[in-house]
Design a protein around this motif. Structure first.
Motif, PDB file in Angstrom:
ATOM      1  N   ILE A   1       0.861  -1.187   0.000  1.00  0.00           N
ATOM      2  CA  ILE A   1       0.000   0.000   0.000  1.00  0.00           C
ATOM      3  C   ILE A   1       0.893   1.231   0.000  1.00  0.00           C
ATOM      4  O   ILE A   1       1.784   1.368   0.850  1.00  0.00           O
ATOM      5  N   ASN A   2       0.666   2.110  -0.955  1.00  0.00           N
ATOM      6  CA  ASN A   2       1.430   3.344  -1.057  1.00  0.00           C
ATOM      7  C   ASN A   2       0.876   4.325  -0.028  1.00  0.00           C
ATOM      8  O   ASN A   2      -0.097   5.036  -0.281  1.00  0.00           O
ATOM      9  N   ILE A   3       1.507   4.381   1.137  1.00  0.00           N
ATOM     10  CA  ILE A   3       1.010   5.232   2.227  1.00  0.00           C
ATOM     11  C   ILE A   3       1.394   6.690   2.041  1.00  0.00           C
ATOM     12  O   ILE A   3       0.791   7.570   2.652  1.00  0.00           O
ATOM     13  N   ALA A   4       2.378   6.956   1.198  1.00  0.00           N
ATOM     14  CA  ALA A   4       2.807   8.342   0.989  1.00  0.00           C
ATOM     15  C   ALA A   4       1.718   9.161   0.292  1.00  0.00           C
ATOM     16  O   ALA A   4       1.585  10.356   0.530  1.00  0.00           O
ATOM     17  N   ARG A   5       0.921   8.513  -0.528  1.00  0.00           N
ATOM     18  CA  ARG A   5      -0.138   9.215  -1.266  1.00  0.00           C
ATOM     19  C   ARG A   5      -1.482   9.240  -0.537  1.00  0.00           C
ATOM     20  O   ARG A   5      -2.422   9.859  -1.018  1.00  0.00           O
ATOM     21  N   LEU A   6      -1.564   8.554   0.583  1.00  0.00           N
ATOM     22  CA  LEU A   6      -2.843   8.481   1.297  1.00  0.00           C
ATOM     23  C   LEU A   6      -3.046   9.708   2.183  1.00  0.00           C
ATOM     24  O   LEU A   6      -2.114  10.171   2.848  1.00  0.00           O
ATOM     25  N   ALA A   7      -4.250  10.201   2.196  1.00  0.00           N
ATOM     26  CA  ALA A   7      -4.605  11.315   3.072  1.00  0.00           C
ATOM     27  C   ALA A   7      -4.823  10.790   4.495  1.00  0.00           C
ATOM     28  O   ALA A   7      -5.013   9.597   4.706  1.00  0.00           O
ATOM     29  N   ASP A   8      -4.803  11.679   5.455  1.00  0.00           N
ATOM     30  CA  ASP A   8      -5.035  11.310   6.846  1.00  0.00           C
ATOM     31  C   ASP A   8      -6.527  11.075   7.070  1.00  0.00           C
ATOM     32  O   ASP A   8      -7.265  11.984   7.451  1.00  0.00           O
ATOM     33  N   LYS A   9      -6.962   9.854   6.802  1.00  0.00           N
ATOM     34  CA  LYS A   9      -8.359   9.457   6.995  1.00  0.00           C
ATOM     35  C   LYS A   9      -8.430   7.934   6.911  1.00  0.00           C
ATOM     36  O   LYS A   9      -7.423   7.251   6.839  1.00  0.00           O
ATOM     37  N   THR A  10      -9.623   7.392   6.883  1.00  0.00           N
ATOM     38  CA  THR A  10      -9.829   5.947   6.808  1.00  0.00           C
ATOM     39  C   THR A  10      -9.879   5.495   5.350  1.00  0.00           C
ATOM     40  O   THR A  10     -10.548   6.115   4.524  1.00  0.00           O
ATOM     41  N   HIS A  11      -9.163   4.403   5.062  1.00  0.00           N
ATOM     42  CA  HIS A  11      -9.110   3.837   3.714  1.00  0.00           C
ATOM     43  C   HIS A  11      -9.452   2.347   3.794  1.00  0.00           C
ATOM     44  O   HIS A  11      -9.134   1.684   4.778  1.00  0.00           O
ATOM     45  N   HIS A  12     -10.096   1.824   2.745  1.00  0.00           N
ATOM     46  CA  HIS A  12     -10.480   0.416   2.695  1.00  0.00           C
ATOM     47  C   HIS A  12      -9.832  -0.252   1.489  1.00  0.00           C
ATOM     48  O   HIS A  12      -9.814   0.313   0.390  1.00  0.00           O
ATOM     49  N   PHE A  13      -9.335  -1.464   1.727  1.00  0.00           N
ATOM     50  CA  PHE A  13      -8.712  -2.258   0.670  1.00  0.00           C
ATOM     51  C   PHE A  13      -9.251  -3.680   0.771  1.00  0.00           C
ATOM     52  O   PHE A  13      -9.602  -4.145   1.858  1.00  0.00           O
ATOM     53  N   ALA A  14      -9.298  -4.371  -0.351  1.00  0.00           N
ATOM     54  CA  ALA A  14      -9.740  -5.769  -0.378  1.00  0.00           C
ATOM     55  C   ALA A  14      -8.732  -6.569  -1.190  1.00  0.00           C
ATOM     56  O   ALA A  14      -8.279  -6.125  -2.251  1.00  0.00           O
ATOM     57  N   PHE A  15      -8.389  -7.748  -0.672  1.00  0.00           N
ATOM     58  CA  PHE A  15      -7.448  -8.630  -1.344  1.00  0.00           C
ATOM     59  C   PHE A  15      -8.032 -10.034  -1.409  1.00  0.00           C
ATOM     60  O   PHE A  15      -8.619 -10.506  -0.422  1.00  0.00           O
ATOM     61  N   ASP A  16      -7.883 -10.682  -2.545  1.00  0.00           N
ATOM     62  CA  ASP A  16      -8.230 -12.090  -2.678  1.00  0.00           C
ATOM     63  C   ASP A  16      -6.931 -12.882  -2.691  1.00  0.00           C
ATOM     64  O   ASP A  16      -6.046 -12.629  -3.518  1.00  0.00           O
ATOM     65  N   LEU A  17      -6.827 -13.818  -1.757  1.00  0.00           N
ATOM     66  CA  LEU A  17      -5.606 -14.597  -1.593  1.00  0.00           C
ATOM     67  C   LEU A  17      -5.872 -16.021  -2.070  1.00  0.00           C
ATOM     68  O   LEU A  17      -6.753 -16.696  -1.552  1.00  0.00           O
TER      69      LEU A  17
ATOM     70  N   ALA B   1      -9.463 -10.909   2.196  1.00  0.00           N
ATOM     71  CA  ALA B   1      -8.989 -10.010   3.246  1.00  0.00           C
ATOM     72  C   ALA B   1      -9.577  -8.625   3.040  1.00  0.00           C
ATOM     73  O   ALA B   1      -9.389  -8.013   1.990  1.00  0.00           O
ATOM     74  N   ASP B   2     -10.319  -8.165   4.036  1.00  0.00           N
ATOM     75  CA  ASP B   2     -10.785  -6.781   4.069  1.00  0.00           C
ATOM     76  C   ASP B   2      -9.854  -6.026   5.005  1.00  0.00           C
ATOM     77  O   ASP B   2      -9.740  -6.360   6.185  1.00  0.00           O
ATOM     78  N   VAL B   3      -9.182  -5.024   4.467  1.00  0.00           N
ATOM     79  CA  VAL B   3      -8.193  -4.268   5.231  1.00  0.00           C
ATOM     80  C   VAL B   3      -8.684  -2.835   5.370  1.00  0.00           C
ATOM     81  O   VAL B   3      -8.999  -2.173   4.383  1.00  0.00           O
ATOM     82  N   THR B   4      -8.760  -2.375   6.613  1.00  0.00           N
ATOM     83  CA  THR B   4      -9.129  -0.993   6.909  1.00  0.00           C
ATOM     84  C   THR B   4      -7.896  -0.299   7.466  1.00  0.00           C
ATOM     85  O   THR B   4      -7.340  -0.728   8.470  1.00  0.00           O
TER      86      THR B   4
END
Length: 176
Positions: free
Chosen positions: A9-25, A45-48
Motif C-alpha cells: 500500500i502506497n502510504i505516501a499518497r494516502l490522506a489522513d483518513k480511513t481507507h479500505h482495501f480488499a485482497f483475494d488470496l 482479506a478486508d483491510v481498513t
C-alpha cells in the motif's frame, strides 16, 4: 517480496483518513512464501487502514479456507478461517519491529508491505491440532479404551492417617 506487489500500500499518497482495501488470496499468494504450512487456499482479506499524522492503524478481517493435511489420517481438507487482527504502525527515527503487532517506520517510507502480515495472521489462526472434519466431533478419550492414570491432584490435603500412603512420605513429613 516484489516491490510492485499488489499487497503493498502506497502510504505516501494516502490522506489522513480511513481507507479500505480488499485482497483475494489464492494459490499464487501462498506460493510466494517458501513454506509448507499453507499450500493452497481461498481467502478474502478486508483491510481498513486509518492514517493519522503519527500513527497508522491497520485492521485485517480474514475469511475463507486454506488447504491442510489432517494430523490423524493425512488426508487433505479445507480448514475454515475467520479472524480479525490489528497492526499498529508508528513513525520514528528508524525502521524496526517493536512488538508482534507494532511496527515503526520512518516518515519518508513510501509503501507498507502487507503480504507477510496477511500470511502470518492466517497461519496464527490455524488450529494447533489439524483434524479432518470427520474427526472433529469425536471425543478425545474413548470410554472403553484402557487408560492408565499417571498423575492426579486432590482438592484437599491428604490425611496423615491414610494407610495407602507410602511410608517414605510419612518420614519426610516428620522432618519439620
Amino acid at each position: 517480496m516484489k516491490k510492485d506487489s499488489p499487497y503493498n500500500i502506497n502510504i505516501a499518497r494516502l490522506a489522513d483518513k480511513t481507507h479500505h482495501f480488499a485482497f483475494d488470496l489464492d494459490r499464487a499468494f501462498f506460493e510466494q512464501f517458501d513454506q509448507e504450512l499453507i499450500p493452497d487456499g481461498q481467502m478474502h482479506a478486508d483491510v481498513t487502514l486509518i492514517k493519522t499524522e503519527r500513527l497508522i492503524t491497520v485492521d485485517f478481517d480474514l475469511k475463507g479456507t486454506v488447504r491442510q493435511v489432517c494430523d490423524r489420517s493425512l488426508d487433505d481438507y479445507d480448514q475454515e478461517i475467520d479472524t480479525h487482527e490489528q497492526l499498529l504502525v508508528r513513525f520514528g527515527d528508524e525502521e524496526k519491529e517493536l512488538d508482534d503487532n507494532v511496527l515503526q517506520i520512518t516518515p519518508d517510507t513510501q509503501t507498507l508491505p502487507l503480504a507477510q502480515h496477511l500470511f502470518d495472521y492466517i497461519g496464527l489462526a490455524l488450529p494447533m491440532k489439524k483434524l479432518h472434519p470427520r474427526f472433529q466431533n469425536e471425543p478425545d478419550d474413548e470410554p472403553d479404551a484402557k487408560t492408565k492414570l499417571i498423575f492426579t491432584t486432590r482438592g484437599e490435603a491428604p490425611d496423615d492417617d491414610e494407610d495407602d500412603s507410602d511410608p517414605r512420605w510419612n518420614a519426610l513429613r516428620n522432618l519439620n
